[in-house]
Enzyme design. Structure first.
Site, PDB file in Angstrom:
ATOM      1  N   GLY A   1       0.787  -1.226   0.000  1.00  0.00           N
ATOM      2  CA  GLY A   1       0.000   0.000   0.000  1.00  0.00           C
ATOM      3  C   GLY A   1       0.818   1.275   0.000  1.00  0.00           C
ATOM      4  O   GLY A   1       0.273   2.356   0.181  1.00  0.00           O
ATOM      5  N   CYS A   2       2.109   1.141  -0.187  1.00  0.00           N
ATOM      6  CA  CYS A   2       2.982   2.317  -0.188  1.00  0.00           C
ATOM      7  C   CYS A   2       3.517   2.511  -1.600  1.00  0.00           C
ATOM      8  O   CYS A   2       3.966   1.560  -2.236  1.00  0.00           O
ATOM      9  CB  CYS A   2       4.133   2.104   0.795  1.00  0.00           C
ATOM     10  SG  CYS A   2       5.072   3.604   1.129  1.00  0.00           S
TER      11      CYS A   2
END
Length: 181
Positions: A84-85
């Site tokens: 998610g980064c």
């Protein structure tokens, strides 16, 4: 009056001349960052307040990231990669060699600001128990450091991903310790 104060690793910043004890303590703290990592959010908040503007605060985060110990390449695995980064971020928990009940982290990132935030998170969690890592309140950190207004929404998601992985790894280490006992 105002005077310029040079702080190791941080651009010169203007401070009141009055001998404010808190200000002197923060300056000493800034100058000792290389020798002794901070583990207290209050200390980090003091430094952020001292630095004043966000250009200096970003520079400070960049420097924190540069001071992270090198993460061995063998730890840069898919299971240690933060999901998610947008940046490429890895975190790896290990037991403290001094006390198996305490957690230490390696971390690395390919972008300087996120690496600085990662370094800050590692400072706040290193040498803590898995239970203490689990109690890390990212919303409180964001609020106290005013990061919610100065990090993009994408970076927010990534930082939450970092903390989620740190907590997960700390829980897994604690479970392995219980299973081994």
């Amino acid at each position: 009056g105002i005077r310029d104060v040079a702080v190791t690793g941080v651009q010169t910043c203007a401070l009141p001349i009055e001998g404010d004890v808190r200000m002197r303590r923060v300056i000493q703290r800034l100058n000792s960052c290389r020798e002794m990592p901070m583990s207290n959010l209050d200390e980090i908040v003091d430094i952020f307040e001292l630095l004043g503007d966000w250009e200096q605060r970003y520079q400070y985060l960049v420097e924190l990231g540069e001071q992270l110990p090198v993460m061995p390449d063998k730890l840069k695995t898919e299971s240690n990669k933060v999901k998610g980064c947008m940046s490429r971020v890895w975190v790896s928990a290990r037991r403290s060699p001094d006390d198996a009940g305490l957690v230490q982290f390696y971390g690395d990132c390919d972008t300087s600001i996120v690496k600085g935030v990662l370094a800050l998170l590692i400072q706040l969690t290193d040498g803590k128990t898995a239970s203490e890592v689990e109690q890390l309140d990212l919303d409180a950190i964001f609020a106290r450091l005013n990061l919610h207004e100065h990090l993009s929404p994408n970076r927010h998601v990534g930082v939450y991903g970092i903390v989620d992985l740190m907590k997960k790894q700390a829980r897994e280490l604690a479970a392995k310790s219980r299973d081994a006992a």
